[in-house]
Design a protein around this motif. Sequence first.
Motif, mmCIF file in Angstrom:
data_model
loop_
_atom_site.group_PDB
_atom_site.id
_atom_site.type_symbol
_atom_site.label_atom_id
_atom_site.label_comp_id
_atom_site.label_asym_id
_atom_site.label_seq_id
_atom_site.Cartn_x
_atom_site.Cartn_y
_atom_site.Cartn_z
ATOM 1 N N MET A 1 0.853 -1.204 0.000
ATOM 2 C CA MET A 1 0.000 0.000 0.000
ATOM 3 C C MET A 1 0.882 1.246 0.000
ATOM 4 O O MET A 1 1.786 1.385 0.823
ATOM 5 N N LEU A 2 0.650 2.168 -0.957
ATOM 6 C CA LEU A 2 1.452 3.365 -1.084
ATOM 7 C C LEU A 2 0.903 4.468 -0.190
ATOM 8 O O LEU A 2 -0.300 4.634 -0.029
ATOM 9 N N HIS A 3 1.820 5.229 0.418
ATOM 10 C CA HIS A 3 1.435 6.357 1.252
ATOM 11 C C HIS A 3 1.461 7.617 0.402
ATOM 12 O O HIS A 3 2.503 8.045 -0.105
ATOM 13 N N THR A 4 0.329 8.215 0.194
ATOM 14 C CA THR A 4 0.237 9.467 -0.556
ATOM 15 C C THR A 4 0.636 10.624 0.341
ATOM 16 O O THR A 4 0.649 10.506 1.571
ATOM 17 N N PRO A 5 0.978 11.760 -0.231
ATOM 18 C CA PRO A 5 1.308 12.934 0.592
ATOM 19 C C PRO A 5 0.187 13.319 1.539
ATOM 20 O O PRO A 5 0.430 13.781 2.652
ATOM 21 N N THR A 6 -1.074 13.112 1.087
ATOM 22 C CA THR A 6 -2.199 13.455 1.977
ATOM 23 C C THR A 6 -2.206 12.572 3.210
ATOM 24 O O THR A 6 -2.388 13.044 4.337
ATOM 25 N N SER A 8 0.338 11.003 4.517
ATOM 26 C CA SER A 8 1.489 11.346 5.348
ATOM 27 C C SER A 8 1.196 12.576 6.207
ATOM 28 O O SER A 8 1.552 12.642 7.387
ATOM 29 N N ARG A 9 0.501 13.567 5.561
ATOM 30 C CA ARG A 9 0.155 14.766 6.340
ATOM 31 C C ARG A 9 -0.811 14.435 7.471
ATOM 32 O O ARG A 9 -0.705 14.944 8.581
ATOM 33 N N VAL A 10 -1.766 13.553 7.171
ATOM 34 C CA VAL A 10 -2.743 13.163 8.203
ATOM 35 C C VAL A 10 -2.055 12.434 9.360
ATOM 36 O O VAL A 10 -2.312 12.690 10.540
ATOM 37 N N LEU A 11 -1.124 11.498 9.012
ATOM 38 C CA LEU A 11 -0.399 10.758 10.055
ATOM 39 C C LEU A 11 0.469 11.699 10.881
ATOM 40 O O LEU A 11 0.543 11.581 12.122
#
Length: 367
Positions: A1-6, A8-11
């Motif tokens: 599963m790829l982590h999108t910039p969105t 990453s920002r949420v995490l």
Amino acid sequence: MLHTPTNSRVLSRELLDVLIRAGLIAVLASFCFRIFAPFLNLMVWAIILAITLYPLQVRLRGPLGGKDGLIATLIILVAFTVILVPTYLLGVAVAASIERAMEVFKSGSFQIPPPAESVAAWPLVGQRVYDFWAQASTDLTGLLQKFAPQLKELGLALLSAVTGLSAGLLVFFLALIVAGILMAHGDKGYHSTVQIASRISGPDNGRQIADLCTATIRAVAQGVVGIAFIQMLLIGVAFVVMGIPAAGLLALAVLLIGIMQLPATLITIPVIVFVIVTKGVSTATIIFSVYVFVAGLADNVLKPLLLGRGVAVPMPVVLIGALGGMVTGGVIGLFIGPVMLAVGYQLFWRWVKDQPQAERVQQRTPS
């Protein structure tokens, strides 16, 4: 599963929120502890006294109609009387003895009898004791001047001890009052303790840990008072038989010192010296001295026998916890030490025995 910039920002935002909340909770806990710290000893003593005296309150519920407030008040008033009366009598007797000794010393009528020749024949220290005793009997003033610095330090230490004892008694009396309030709400307090223990260690262990802590505190408290009472009887009988002045008050002093976990030798050794100085060295005084000295050390034998009774952990665990706690934390550590060690012992063996079923079968199967 790829982590999108969105994502990453949420995490990152969630992690930042968690850190901020944890920091605020840490700051709040720190402020709460700093505010509560001056009352920590008082509350610990109050909890210890309430747990120790609560069985008496339960027994009196029937005769007194279940009025918990009235029962707690009566228990605390009786406890005040039991502690205050001997303390007052002992203080008056000590003050009178000091005043009488000062008058005798100022009048010049105080004399120490010369030592017997047999004292010099004592092994190892006989000659030194004989010379010191002989000088005290002929030139007491010069001897006191020789040891003036040591006597001054001893006086300051005694004054500091008396001051600390007075402050300790004041804290103890205040703790008794708070203990009465806790006993009046004993059932609610027990349920709250079980809830806290269950929240920390899980619902399966909460009640057992709360009961273990309660039983350990009661066992240590009863053992301490029981040992002090036995020592008082052993030493008090000898004082009465030998005809020691104020033998009853000295016996009460042994009881109070034992409850405070101070060595009974603080009383027995000066009495032994007084008997030898006033009555000389004889078979009777030697037997008295040996008996009283051994009785003053009886707590070292009685502690392993009485501490830990009724507790669901081995007696050495409670004994080691009591001794280690007293060394590191004083009288309060005498109660906290065995509680912590007993709880740790129980949790450790519960963790050891809580193994998956497959591992248990594998361990039982011989290779």
